[in-house]
Structure formats: structure tokens, C-alpha cells
Write an enzyme that holds these catalytic residues in place. Structure first.
Site, mmCIF file in Angstrom:
data_model
loop_
_atom_site.group_PDB
_atom_site.id
_atom_site.type_symbol
_atom_site.label_atom_id
_atom_site.label_comp_id
_atom_site.label_asym_id
_atom_site.label_seq_id
_atom_site.Cartn_x
_atom_site.Cartn_y
_atom_site.Cartn_z
ATOM 1 N N ASP A 89 0.726 -1.319 -0.083
ATOM 2 C CA ASP A 89 -0.096 0.157 -0.029
ATOM 3 C C ASP A 89 0.864 1.147 -0.225
ATOM 4 O OD1 ASP A 89 -2.224 1.455 0.156
ATOM 5 O OD2 ASP A 89 -3.135 0.755 1.837
ATOM 6 N N ASP A 92 0.681 8.494 3.015
ATOM 7 C CA ASP A 92 0.933 9.901 2.902
ATOM 8 C C ASP A 92 2.053 10.564 3.409
ATOM 9 O OD1 ASP A 92 -1.633 10.240 1.352
ATOM 10 O OD2 ASP A 92 -2.748 9.464 3.393
ATOM 11 N N GLU A 111 -7.825 0.111 4.949
ATOM 12 C CA GLU A 111 -6.532 -0.056 4.751
ATOM 13 C C GLU A 111 -5.810 -0.966 6.102
ATOM 14 O OE1 GLU A 111 -5.528 3.082 1.522
ATOM 15 O OE2 GLU A 111 -5.392 3.735 3.604
#
Length: 262
Positions: A89, A92, A111
Site C-alpha cells: 500500500d 501519505d 487499509e
């Protein structure tokens, strides 16, 4: 083609392509959400199509599920998989301890569930996502719609006693209406600027009524694959304590992502 990508997209591409090497035949793989994760899904789709890779993907959002199906990856639910070999994944932000802020794409709840149900989590990111201290990126907090303004006020009041620089929050919008997650919730983005104690903040937020989950991923990521615009890739393994660098060459005729819209 990859030769026409911007430097930041090249960085995302090489990190995704390198991370795809972790995926082996027969694995159950968590598939992340976001622009960098979309490159990963495309890379895996190529391996499925051209190399006969057989995997089962558990997506973290409806849009990732659709992309996975479009490129030929078999999609199953987490309940069907029970447990995952690997989740890949984006993030940020990530710091030197591989703690993360996630949720910019609005999928932080799924997630986190999927990442913690995996033997290993690999994060793919461009070098711009690395920070000394988490918090410059707004911290997403998923909240139920009922009484969200009361929850927001409680969060802001609690932030007074936390080691953060900013204490404001905003309801994430989708045009003129509140953004709604795949699970039917809203997201409050906390503008903290700097988070001094991420572990404490994550625990405190999740104790509040109305809060479903927060975007701090603490002690979940095992490896980060960092891409650079010139094709360099750096792989940091927090468990092994290793850092390795390599370079991935771009093939000008490789048009893998010509139809990628993100």
C-alpha cells in the site's frame, strides 16, 4: 509510456515495480488504495497476464477492486482469505521508524484492517513522502455521521492536551456534500502540523465515542520501498535493519500505463 512520465510518477512507478517482486505465486495479497497503489495493481496485472502469476487480491477500496478486476487479478474478500501473506500500500507520510499517516484517499479503515491481517506490510512511496516527524499531512479520522460535529468538538478539545502544534479540524468534502467512505462514514482531517507522540495520539483518538479509526499506522509497516524520479529505488527493512539501493531502467516501448487515468 513510462518514458513520458513526470519525475514523481516515475518515482511511484519504480517503487511499485520493485515492490511487485515481493509477490509470489499462490499468495493472498492486500491491495492498497491511491495513486501509487494503482501502479502496483497494474504491475501485478502484467505479471498475471504475461507470466502466469496466480494470486488472490484483497482490495482496500471499491475503486482498487475494480482496477484489480480490470487487469485480471482474482479479487476475494478478507473473510474469504482469512489471513494475508502480504499487503502492499502507499502512504501519505512515513518517518524513520516506518510509522505512517494514511487515509488521504479515504480508505484508512479498510487499509488498517487489511494491513494488520497480513504477515507483512510493504509501503510504496515516492521520496517526497518521507518526513522527520509526522503531522505535516492532515491526519484523517473516520467518524460515524451521527453526531459528527460533537465528535469533532471532542477531538479538538482533547488535542489541547496532546503534543501537537495545530488543533483545527475540517470535515472532508466531496464537492458540496460530505465525503462518504466505502463504509458509509465521514472523515475529519486534523491539521496538526507536527505530532510529537503519534502512538499516544492514536490510542487517545480511538477511545472516543464516534471515532471509527484514525490514519496513524504505528508498528504496522515492515518495509518501505522509496522511489526516485531518476529510477533509483531504496528499500528499508525495519525488522532486518537493512537499507539497499538499486536502479530500475525504464523501457521506452513499455506502455504499461498508457491508459492509467490517476
Amino acid at each position: 509510456m513510462s518514458g513520458e512520465l513526470s519525475p514523481i510518477d516515475k518515482a511511484k512507478f519504480v517503487s511499485a515495480k520493485r515492490a511487485a517482486q515481493y509477490v509470489e505465486d499462490g499468495m493472498r495479497v492486500g491491495l492498497g488504495t491511491g495513486s501509487t497503489a494503482a501502479w502496483l495493481v497494474r504491475c501485478l496485472g502484467e505479471l498475471v497476464r504475461d507470466d502466469g502469476l496466480k494470486i488472490k487480491g484483497v482490495p482496500t477500496s471499491s475503486r482498487t477492486a475494480q482496477l484489480a478486476r480490470d487487469v485480471g487479478i482474482e479479487v476475494i474478500t478478507l473473510d474469504e482469505a482469512k489471513w494475508l501473506d502480504l499487503t502492499i500500500d502507499g502512504a501519505d507520510e512515513f518517518d524513520g521508524d516506518l510509522n505512517l499517516i494514511k487515509g488521504g484517499g479515504g480508505a484508512l479503515l479498510l487499509e488498517k484492517i487489511i494491513a494488520t491481517a497480513s504477515d507483512q506490510m510493504v509501503v510504496i512511496a515516492d521520496v517526497g513522502k518521507e518526513v522527520e516527524t509526522l503531522g505535516a499531512f492532515p491526519l484523517p479520522v473516520e467518524v460515524i455521521p451521527f453526531g459528527w460535529q460533537t465528535t469533532q468538538a471532542l477531538i479538538e478539545e482533547t488535542l489541547i492536551s496532546m503534543d501537537v502544534l495545530g488543533r483545527t479540524s475540517t470535515l472532508r468534502m466531496n464537492g458540496q456534500t460530505p465525503f462518504v467512505t466505502d463504509e458509509g462514514n465521514h472523515i475529519l482531517d486534523l491539521h496538526l502540523n507536527r505530532i510529537g507522540n503519534a502512538r499516544q495520539l492514536a490510542l487517545v483518538l480511538n477511545q472516543m465515542p464516534g471515532v471509527v479509526e484514525n490514519g496513524l499506522f504505528i508498528d504496522i509497516c515492515d518495509t518501505v520501498v522509496i522511489g526516485y524520479g531518476d529510477g533509483k529505488v531504496e528499500v528499508r527493512d525495519i525488522n532486518e535493519g537493512t537499507v539497499a539501493t538499486e536502479r530500475l531502467d525504464f523501457v521506452e516501448s513499455d506502455n504499461l500505463f498508457s491508459d492509467l487515468t490517476e
